[in-house]
Design a protein around this motif. Structure first.
Motif, PDB file in Angstrom:
ATOM      1  N   ALA A 158       0.832  -1.203   0.000  1.00 23.60           N
ATOM      2  CA  ALA A 158       0.000   0.000   0.000  1.00 23.60           C
ATOM      3  C   ALA A 158       0.867   1.254   0.000  1.00 23.60           C
ATOM      4  O   ALA A 158       0.598   2.208  -0.743  1.00 23.60           O
ATOM      5  N   TRP A 159       1.924   1.251   0.820  1.00 20.37           N
ATOM      6  CA  TRP A 159       2.816   2.415   0.843  1.00 20.37           C
ATOM      7  C   TRP A 159       3.564   2.571  -0.476  1.00 20.37           C
ATOM      8  O   TRP A 159       3.762   3.692  -0.957  1.00 20.37           O
ATOM      9  N   ALA A 160       3.943   1.454  -1.091  1.00 23.34           N
ATOM     10  CA  ALA A 160       4.626   1.528  -2.391  1.00 23.34           C
ATOM     11  C   ALA A 160       3.700   2.152  -3.433  1.00 23.34           C
ATOM     12  O   ALA A 160       4.112   3.027  -4.207  1.00 23.34           O
ATOM     13  N   LYS A 161       2.436   1.734  -3.447  1.00 23.87           N
ATOM     14  CA  LYS A 161       1.472   2.300  -4.392  1.00 23.87           C
ATOM     15  C   LYS A 161       1.195   3.768  -4.065  1.00 23.87           C
ATOM     16  O   LYS A 161       0.999   4.590  -4.969  1.00 23.87           O
ATOM     17  N   PHE A 162       1.176   4.095  -2.769  1.00 27.27           N
ATOM     18  CA  PHE A 162       0.972   5.488  -2.362  1.00 27.27           C
ATOM     19  C   PHE A 162       2.074   6.374  -2.930  1.00 27.27           C
ATOM     20  O   PHE A 162       1.807   7.461  -3.468  1.00 27.27           O
ATOM     21  N   MET A 163       3.319   5.928  -2.813  1.00 28.45           N
ATOM     22  CA  MET A 163       4.443   6.731  -3.301  1.00 28.45           C
ATOM     23  C   MET A 163       4.414   6.854  -4.825  1.00 28.45           C
ATOM     24  O   MET A 163       4.723   7.912  -5.371  1.00 28.45           O
ATOM     25  N   ILE A 164       4.024   5.795  -5.504  1.00 33.71           N
ATOM     26  CA  ILE A 164       3.920   5.844  -6.962  1.00 33.71           C
ATOM     27  C   ILE A 164       2.843   6.839  -7.371  1.00 33.71           C
ATOM     28  O   ILE A 164       3.034   7.665  -8.267  1.00 33.71           O
ATOM     29  N   ASN A 165       1.699   6.780  -6.700  1.00 34.06           N
ATOM     30  CA  ASN A 165       0.607   7.703  -7.017  1.00 34.06           C
ATOM     31  C   ASN A 165       1.008   9.149  -6.744  1.00 34.06           C
ATOM     32  O   ASN A 165       0.647  10.064  -7.495  1.00 34.06           O
ATOM     33  N   ALA A 166       1.764   9.356  -5.658  1.00 35.90           N
ATOM     34  CA  ALA A 166       2.219  10.705  -5.313  1.00 35.90           C
ATOM     35  C   ALA A 166       3.401  11.155  -6.159  1.00 35.90           C
ATOM     36  O   ALA A 166       3.789  12.326  -6.108  1.00 35.90           O
TER      37      ALA A 166
END
Length: 279
Positions: A158-166
Motif C-alpha cells: 500500500a505504501w509503495a502504491k501510495f508513493m507511486i501515485n504521489a
C-alpha cells in the motif's frame, strides 16, 4: 542543533473525541497542523517559531493522543476544521495564522471556509486535492486501490502504491546501514494505529474533498499556497498549482520537499517566517 522550549500540553473533550494539544512560546499565534502527522512531528519547527510566536500544535482526531470514541469513524476535513475552531475557542486565542501541510493543509482550508473569523492567514503547504486535477477519476481510483491493498494485509504494498501515485521517489535502501544478523525492529503500536487510521478513515475523505473556491476567494482570510522546491511534478505540486490557479494566485515556493519542515526545520523556518510576515 537542539531547539527546545517550555511546552504546555492539554486536552479538550469534544462530542466524539478527546483532542490533545500543545502550546509553546509567546507572540502572534501560529497553528501548525498535519493529517495524519501529529504534534510530535511538528515539535522541532514549533520550538524554532516559539522564539517569537505562540505556537499551537495538535494531534488530529483519531491519531496518537487524540482518540475517538468510535475508532472506526472517518475523519473529514470539516470535522478537523471544527476541532481546530474548538481548540482556538477553548484557548481564547486567535485570529490565527495556520500552517497546514498535506492533509493538514486541507484541514486549514476547511477552517478558513467554515470559521473565517478565527484565521487571518492560511498557508496551505502541498494539499493533496485530487478533485482539482484533470485526471481526478484516475487519482481517485488509485486511492481506492491503495486502500484495498492495505485492507488485504499488504501494508508495504500500500505504501509503495501510495508513493507511486504521489510520484515521490524513495531513496534506495542501504542494507549495509543495518546491523547484520539483527532481528527486525518491532513495529511501534502507535505508528501502526496511525497508519491504519490514515488508510482506513482519513485518506479518502481528505483527497476527495473539494474546497469552496468562491468562498475562499471572497473571504478576508489570506490564502497562501505553498509548494516545495523539490516537489516538482509530484501529485501535491500539481494539486497545489491547480488550487493557486483557481484562487487567482501563484504558488509560493518553500525549500525542500513534501516534509521539509520535518527533515530540515532550521532551513525551513526562515522562509515560513517570511511568508507569515507577508514578505
Amino acid at each position: 542543533m537542539n531547539h527546545t522550549t517550555t511546552v504546555t500540553a492539554g486536552s479538550l473533550r469534544v462530542s466524539d473525541a478527546t483532542l490533545h494539544y500543545e502550546v509553546r512560546g509567546s507572540g502572534p499565534l501560529v497553528v501548525l497542523v498535519g493529517a495524519p502527522m501529529d504534534a510530535t512531528s511538528f515539535a522541532p519547527l514549533a520550538d524554532l517559531l516559539a522564539a517569537d510566536h505562540t505556537v499551537l500544535t495538535t494531534d488530529p482526531r483519531g491519531i496518537n493522543r487524540s482518540p475517538l470514541d468510535d475508532p472506526e469513524q472517518d475523519s473529514t476535513p470539516e470535522m478537523r476544521a471544527d476541532d481546530l475552531s474548538r481548540l482556538l475557542t477553548h484557548l481564547d486565542a486567535g485570529p490565527a495564522a495556520v500552517f497546514g501541510s498535506s492533509g493538514g493543509a486541507v484541514s486549514a482550508l476547511a477552517l478558513a471556509i467554515a470559521h473565517p473569523g478565527q484565521v487571518h492567514t492560511v498557508i496551505a503547504h502541498e494539499p493533496p486535492l485530487n478533485e482539482l486535477l484533470d485526471d481526478r477519476e484516475e487519482r481517485d481510483a488509485a486511492v481506492d486501490d491503495i486502500i484495498a491493498t492495505y485492507v488485504s494485509g499488504d501494508a508495504a504494498g500500500a505504501w509503495a502504491k501510495f508513493m507511486i501515485n504521489a510520484n515521490i521517489t524513495m531513496p534506495a535502501f542501504d542494507e549495509s546501514a543495518g546491523t547484520p544478523g539483527a532481528a527486525p525492529a518491532e513495529p511501534d503500536p502507535q505508528q501502526v494505529a496511525a497508519e491504519r487510521f490514515w488508510f482506513m478513515h482519513e485518506m479518502r475523505p481528505t483527497t476527495r474533498w473539494r474546497p469552496d473556491i468562491a468562498t475562499l476567494r471572497a473571504g478576508a482570510t489570506r490564502i497562501v499556497v505553498g509548494v516545495g522546491d523539490e516537489s516538482a511534478g509530484q501529485l501535491c505540486d500539481r494539486a497545489s498549482t491547480a488550487l493557486a490557479a483557481a484562487l487567482g494566485t501563484k504558488p509560493t515556493a518553500f525549500p525542500g520537499g513534501h516534509i521539509a519542515f520535518v527533515d530540515d526545520p532550521d532551513g525551513f523556518v526562515p522562509r515560513l517566517r517570511s511568508v507569515l510576515r507577508g514578505d
